[in-house]
Design an enzyme around this catalytic site. Structure first.
Site, PDB file in Angstrom:
ATOM      1  N   LEU A 269     -59.892  46.933  18.697  1.00 28.14           N
ATOM      2  CA  LEU A 269     -60.511  45.614  18.530  1.00 28.14           C
ATOM      3  C   LEU A 269     -59.464  44.537  18.774  1.00 28.14           C
ATOM      4  CD1 LEU A 269     -62.554  46.213  15.234  1.00 28.14           C
ATOM      5  CD2 LEU A 269     -63.338  46.375  17.611  1.00 28.14           C
TER       6      LEU A 269
ATOM      7  N   ARG B 180     -64.422  50.558  12.587  1.00 23.97           N
ATOM      8  CA  ARG B 180     -63.195  51.133  12.037  1.00 23.97           C
ATOM      9  C   ARG B 180     -63.437  52.015  10.805  1.00 23.97           C
ATOM     10  NH1 ARG B 180     -58.132  47.477  11.387  1.00 23.97           N
ATOM     11  NH2 ARG B 180     -57.376  49.582  11.006  1.00 23.97           N
TER      12      ARG B 180
ATOM     13  N   HIS C 266     -56.466  38.284   9.446  1.00 26.28           N
ATOM     14  CA  HIS C 266     -56.337  38.638   8.028  1.00 26.28           C
ATOM     15  C   HIS C 266     -55.437  37.630   7.314  1.00 26.28           C
ATOM     16  CE1 HIS C 266     -57.016  42.982   9.492  1.00 26.28           C
ATOM     17  NE2 HIS C 266     -58.022  42.707   8.701  1.00 26.28           N
TER      18      HIS C 266
ATOM     19  N   CYS D  18     -49.209  45.994   9.126  1.00 21.47           N
ATOM     20  CA  CYS D  18     -50.442  46.731   9.448  1.00 21.47           C
ATOM     21  C   CYS D  18     -50.230  48.219   9.627  1.00 21.47           C
ATOM     22  CB  CYS D  18     -51.041  46.274  10.776  1.00 21.47           C
ATOM     23  SG  CYS D  18     -50.864  44.590  11.120  1.00 21.47           S
TER      24      CYS D  18
HETATM   25  C1  CIR Z   1     -58.308  45.063  14.246  1.00 26.90           C
HETATM   26  O1  CIR Z   1     -58.799  44.115  14.857  1.00 26.90           O
HETATM   27  O2  CIR Z   1     -58.807  45.507  13.223  1.00 26.90           O
HETATM   28  C2  CIR Z   1     -57.027  45.679  14.783  1.00 26.90           C
HETATM   29  N1  CIR Z   1     -57.020  45.604  16.197  1.00 26.90           N
HETATM   30  C3  CIR Z   1     -55.807  45.002  14.220  1.00 26.90           C
HETATM   31  C4  CIR Z   1     -55.650  45.226  12.754  1.00 26.90           C
HETATM   32  C5  CIR Z   1     -54.418  44.624  12.219  1.00 26.90           C
HETATM   33  N2  CIR Z   1     -54.278  44.945  10.855  1.00 26.90           N
HETATM   34  C6  CIR Z   1     -53.657  44.200   9.964  1.00 26.90           C
HETATM   35  O3  CIR Z   1     -53.250  43.099  10.279  1.00 26.90           O
HETATM   36  N3  CIR Z   1     -53.566  44.649   8.731  1.00 26.90           N
END
Ligand code: CIR
Length: 276
Positions: free
Chosen positions: A24, A92, A172, A271
């Protein structure tokens, strides 16, 4: 407040899926991702964790889950509780299966943590949860909702307070604001970073002693604190000067990591691990 930062002994990480190009992303016209390079960057990240922590649990990638390396979003560990999230993005939600298995097969055998699994109407990504002492600050983002604040209050009150933080932009809360320690926030020098920082400072109340450092590169607002090391993004000299000064003032080694491939799909440093 009980200092939470820098006390971690363990981490969970998850490998990079071959399908990561389909992860995503907020900007659908985004850059092409080099999966081999992402794997090299992830290896460097994991090795850094191994050098700094007692145990790093590594879960295999799931090629059916392009975002699986962003394991932070799947679970929160705080004050003796392990909380499996109901993630905001339906695409997810399959990621939590492998994390739950790793918890049951490895973590539960060594760490006495109480397990919870969040359910509807809660939506929560771990990237929206900032720990400061015993308190949690929860970003109300596109991925996490007010029901998440209620669910976390039901688990933690009265031992720790749970505060809602409205998020105006960014994926986030921790995309715009993280902490070096319980008294030092790092925020993006933009509207979202300033609003989030003001909300956290207000949540701490008048007794809270807190310094907020603003960095010009939004990606650099996401720093990873390990016991004696502060990990920051490589390639952003103006932010790096600020973060190096903060780290060195606190007797931390400051290490830069290149996570360029993760940034292409909105991932930053925190992340890629769950620290506890
Ligand atoms: C998303 O859009 O969920 C992932 N591509 C990126 C998630 C990043 N996660 C985070 O900052 N904790």
């Amino acid at each position: 407040m009980t200092e939470q930062h820098g006390n971690s002994k363990m981490a969970m990480v998850r490998g990079v899926a071959q399908s990561m190009q389909s992860a995503l992303r907020q900007d659908p016209s985004g850059l092409v991702l080099d999966v081999a390079k992402a794997r090299d960057q992830h290896l460097a990240y994991t090795e850094l964790l191994r050098r700094n922590l007692e145990q790093v649990i590594e879960i295999d990638a799931d090629d059916n889950q392009p975002d699986c390396c962003f394991i932070e979003d799947t679970a929160i560990v705080h004050l003796g509780h392990f909380i499996l999230c109901r993630m905001g993005a339906p695409e997810r939600r399959g990621e939590t299966k492998g994390v739950r298995q790793a918890f049951e097969q490895i973590v539960a055998r060594t760490a006495p943590l109480i397990f919870h699994c969040l359910e509807l109407p809660t939506a929560l990504d771990g990237g929206d949860v900032l720990r400061l002492g015993r308190d949690l600050f929860v970003g109300l983002s596109k991925r996490s909702n007010a029901a998440a604040v209620d669910s976390l209050r039901a688990i933690f009150s009265p031992k720790g307070q749970v505060h809602a933080v409205p998020l105006s932009e960014g994926l986030h809360l921790k995309s715009v604001l993280t902490a070096i320690d319980d008294h030092t926030l790092v925020a993006a020098d933009n509207n979202a970073g300033r609003l989030a920082a003001a909300s956290v400072v207000a949540g701490l109340g008048p007794g809270g002693r807190i310094e907020v450092a603003y960095v010009p590169d939004a990606l650099c607002a996401n720093v990873l604190r390990l016991p004696s090391t502060l990990v920051v993004q490589q390639g952003y000299p103006r932010s790096s000067v600020i973060l190096r000064r903060l780290g060195e003032e606190r007797q931390l080694d400051v290490t830069e990591l290149d996570m360029s491939e993760f940034a292409k799909v909105d991932g930053a440093l925190t992340c890629c691990s769950i620290l506890f």
